[in-house]
Motif scaffolding. Structure first.
Motif, PDB file in Angstrom:
ATOM      1  N   ARG A   1      -7.534   8.410   5.222  1.00 48.78           N
ATOM      2  CA  ARG A   1      -8.415   9.266   6.032  1.00 48.78           C
ATOM      3  C   ARG A   1      -7.727   9.625   7.341  1.00 48.78           C
ATOM      4  O   ARG A   1      -7.025   8.806   7.937  1.00 48.78           O
ATOM      5  CB  ARG A   1      -9.711   8.516   6.375  1.00 48.78           C
TER       6      ARG A   1
ATOM      7  N   GLU B   1       0.653   5.300   0.776  1.00 49.59           N
ATOM      8  CA  GLU B   1      -0.168   6.346   1.365  1.00 49.59           C
ATOM      9  C   GLU B   1       0.438   7.706   1.051  1.00 49.59           C
ATOM     10  O   GLU B   1       1.598   7.971   1.383  1.00 49.59           O
ATOM     11  CB  GLU B   1      -0.297   6.164   2.878  1.00 49.59           C
TER      12      GLU B   1
ATOM     13  N   SER C   1      -8.609   1.140  -5.745  1.00 51.44           N
ATOM     14  CA  SER C   1      -7.583   2.179  -5.808  1.00 51.44           C
ATOM     15  C   SER C   1      -6.646   1.925  -6.988  1.00 51.44           C
ATOM     16  O   SER C   1      -6.517   0.792  -7.461  1.00 51.44           O
ATOM     17  CB  SER C   1      -6.781   2.221  -4.501  1.00 51.44           C
TER      18      SER C   1
ATOM     19  N   ASP D   1      -7.739  -0.317   3.351  1.00 50.74           N
ATOM     20  CA  ASP D   1      -8.814  -0.511   2.374  1.00 50.74           C
ATOM     21  C   ASP D   1      -8.322  -0.021   1.020  1.00 50.74           C
ATOM     22  O   ASP D   1      -8.364   1.173   0.731  1.00 50.74           O
ATOM     23  CB  ASP D   1     -10.068   0.252   2.812  1.00 50.74           C
ATOM     24  N   ILE D   2      -7.863  -0.932   0.192  1.00 47.98           N
ATOM     25  CA  ILE D   2      -7.280  -0.534  -1.095  1.00 47.98           C
ATOM     26  C   ILE D   2      -8.139  -0.971  -2.279  1.00 47.98           C
ATOM     27  O   ILE D   2      -7.732  -0.818  -3.434  1.00 47.98           O
ATOM     28  CB  ILE D   2      -5.851  -1.072  -1.251  1.00 47.98           C
TER      29      ILE D   2
ATOM     30  N   GLN E   1       0.850  -1.190   0.000  1.00 46.13           N
ATOM     31  CA  GLN E   1       0.000   0.000   0.000  1.00 46.13           C
ATOM     32  C   GLN E   1       0.886   1.241   0.000  1.00 46.13           C
ATOM     33  O   GLN E   1       1.907   1.279   0.686  1.00 46.13           O
ATOM     34  CB  GLN E   1      -0.870  -0.030   1.254  1.00 46.13           C
TER      35      GLN E   1
ATOM     36  N   LYS F   1      -9.415   6.922   1.612  1.00 47.60           N
ATOM     37  CA  LYS F   1      -9.844   5.649   2.187  1.00 47.60           C
ATOM     38  C   LYS F   1      -9.190   5.414   3.543  1.00 47.60           C
ATOM     39  O   LYS F   1      -8.145   6.009   3.848  1.00 47.60           O
ATOM     40  CB  LYS F   1      -9.480   4.482   1.262  1.00 47.60           C
ATOM     41  N   GLU F   2      -9.815   4.525   4.314  1.00 48.63           N
ATOM     42  CA  GLU F   2      -9.191   4.085   5.554  1.00 48.63           C
ATOM     43  C   GLU F   2      -7.965   3.251   5.208  1.00 48.63           C
ATOM     44  O   GLU F   2      -7.980   2.453   4.268  1.00 48.63           O
ATOM     45  CB  GLU F   2     -10.178   3.255   6.367  1.00 48.63           C
ATOM     46  N   SER F   3      -6.892   3.435   5.957  1.00 50.37           N
ATOM     47  CA  SER F   3      -5.679   2.656   5.718  1.00 50.37           C
ATOM     48  C   SER F   3      -6.002   1.173   5.766  1.00 50.37           C
ATOM     49  O   SER F   3      -6.670   0.686   6.677  1.00 50.37           O
ATOM     50  CB  SER F   3      -4.624   2.991   6.774  1.00 50.37           C
TER      51      SER F   3
ATOM     52  N   ILE G   1      -3.505   5.179  -2.006  1.00 49.77           N
ATOM     53  CA  ILE G   1      -4.630   5.852  -1.359  1.00 49.77           C
ATOM     54  C   ILE G   1      -4.179   7.113  -0.645  1.00 49.77           C
ATOM     55  O   ILE G   1      -2.997   7.308  -0.361  1.00 49.77           O
ATOM     56  CB  ILE G   1      -5.333   4.937  -0.332  1.00 49.77           C
TER      57      ILE G   1
ATOM     58  N   PRO H   1      -7.991   7.594  -4.161  1.00 53.69           N
ATOM     59  CA  PRO H   1      -9.194   7.854  -3.378  1.00 53.69           C
ATOM     60  C   PRO H   1      -8.877   8.070  -1.899  1.00 53.69           C
ATOM     61  O   PRO H   1      -7.825   7.629  -1.408  1.00 53.69           O
ATOM     62  CB  PRO H   1     -10.006   6.564  -3.569  1.00 53.69           C
TER      63      PRO H   1
ATOM     64  N   LYS I   1      -3.013  -2.109  -7.575  1.00 51.68           N
ATOM     65  CA  LYS I   1      -3.874  -1.303  -6.705  1.00 51.68           C
ATOM     66  C   LYS I   1      -3.070  -0.980  -5.454  1.00 51.68           C
ATOM     67  O   LYS I   1      -1.995  -1.555  -5.236  1.00 51.68           O
ATOM     68  CB  LYS I   1      -5.157  -2.052  -6.342  1.00 51.68           C
TER      69      LYS I   1
END
Length: 228
Positions: free
Chosen positions: A157, A107, A131, A127-128, A105, A123-125, A154, A121, A151
């Protein structure tokens, strides 16, 4: 059998007393003014890697190398760095955070997304889903590696990490959205801040650098939870 039952009952009572005592423990400042203060930390762009991608980037069998612990227990800054390559731009020496995760991921902030040319997008860390992807490149100790993420990019949030005892004290629950007021030279109220409750956490609100710059965040800053 009675001894086992009594021991289990005693353990439950002790655990409940500990939680209730923690929930009733307020700092003197909070007790006097009724404030519910939360430390605020700014998170720079960073990468989480799954073990498969760790090895693709840094060599077979490679393990992430801790440099220092982060504020959240068990999390650490790694010696390894990567280059993040987007359609329009590149960021070099981006921090990798450990330990390895089930999925890789990236960020970033909204500004970073524009510079890279990706439609990341909010998103909560973790949750990919849905993306965009990106390329990651590494070059260290004469070993070069590249992976393509399909994917995982993100904008995380803003959120608050806290324990069960913190949640009881602050009067909130896991996945609740709250408002947090930050009093700086550029005061601001953050709305719909996500609460994340887990007893492995340490109390802290995390925001990205765009948000930190907008509010003029300083070291050791705190916010006040004002609504839930």
């Amino acid at each position: 059998m009675n001894t086992l039952v009594n021991e289990e009952l005693l353990k439950q009572i002790v655990d409940q007393v500990i939680v209730e005592c923690a929930a009733q423990t307020l700092s003197s400042a909070e007790a006097e003014c009724g404030k519910k203060e939360i430390p605020i930390e700014a998170s720079a762009r960073h990468v989480h890697l799954c073990q498969k991608d760790v090895e693709a980037l840094f060599g077979a069998g490679h393990q992430l190398t801790p440099v220092r612990e982060l504020s959240q227990p068990g999390q650490f800054l790694c010696e390894e760095r990567v280059t993040v390559i987007g359609p329009k731009g590149t960021f070099e020496k981006v921090a990798v955070l450990g330990p390895a995760r089930p999925e890789s991921q990236v960020e970033i902030s909204r500004t970073d997304a524009r510079q890279l040319g990706v439609n990341a997008p909010l998103k909560e860390s973790g949750d990919i889903a849905g993306s965009p992807g990106i390329f990651l490149y590494s070059s260290a100790d004469n070993k070069q590696g590249m992976v393509q993420l399909h994917k995982g990019v993100i904008i995380a949030r803003n959120h608050i990490h806290m324990t069960t005892a913190d949640a009881l004290r602050l009067g909130v629950k896991d996945k609740q959205e709250v408002d947090v007021r930050v009093e700086t030279d550029r005061p601001m109220t953050f709305h719909r801040v996500l609460v994340r409750v887990n007893d492995s956490f340490s109390l802290a609100m995390h925001i990205d650098f765009d948000e930190a710059n907008a509010v003029g965040l300083s070291a050791n800053a705190k916010g006040e939870l004002i609504a839930g």
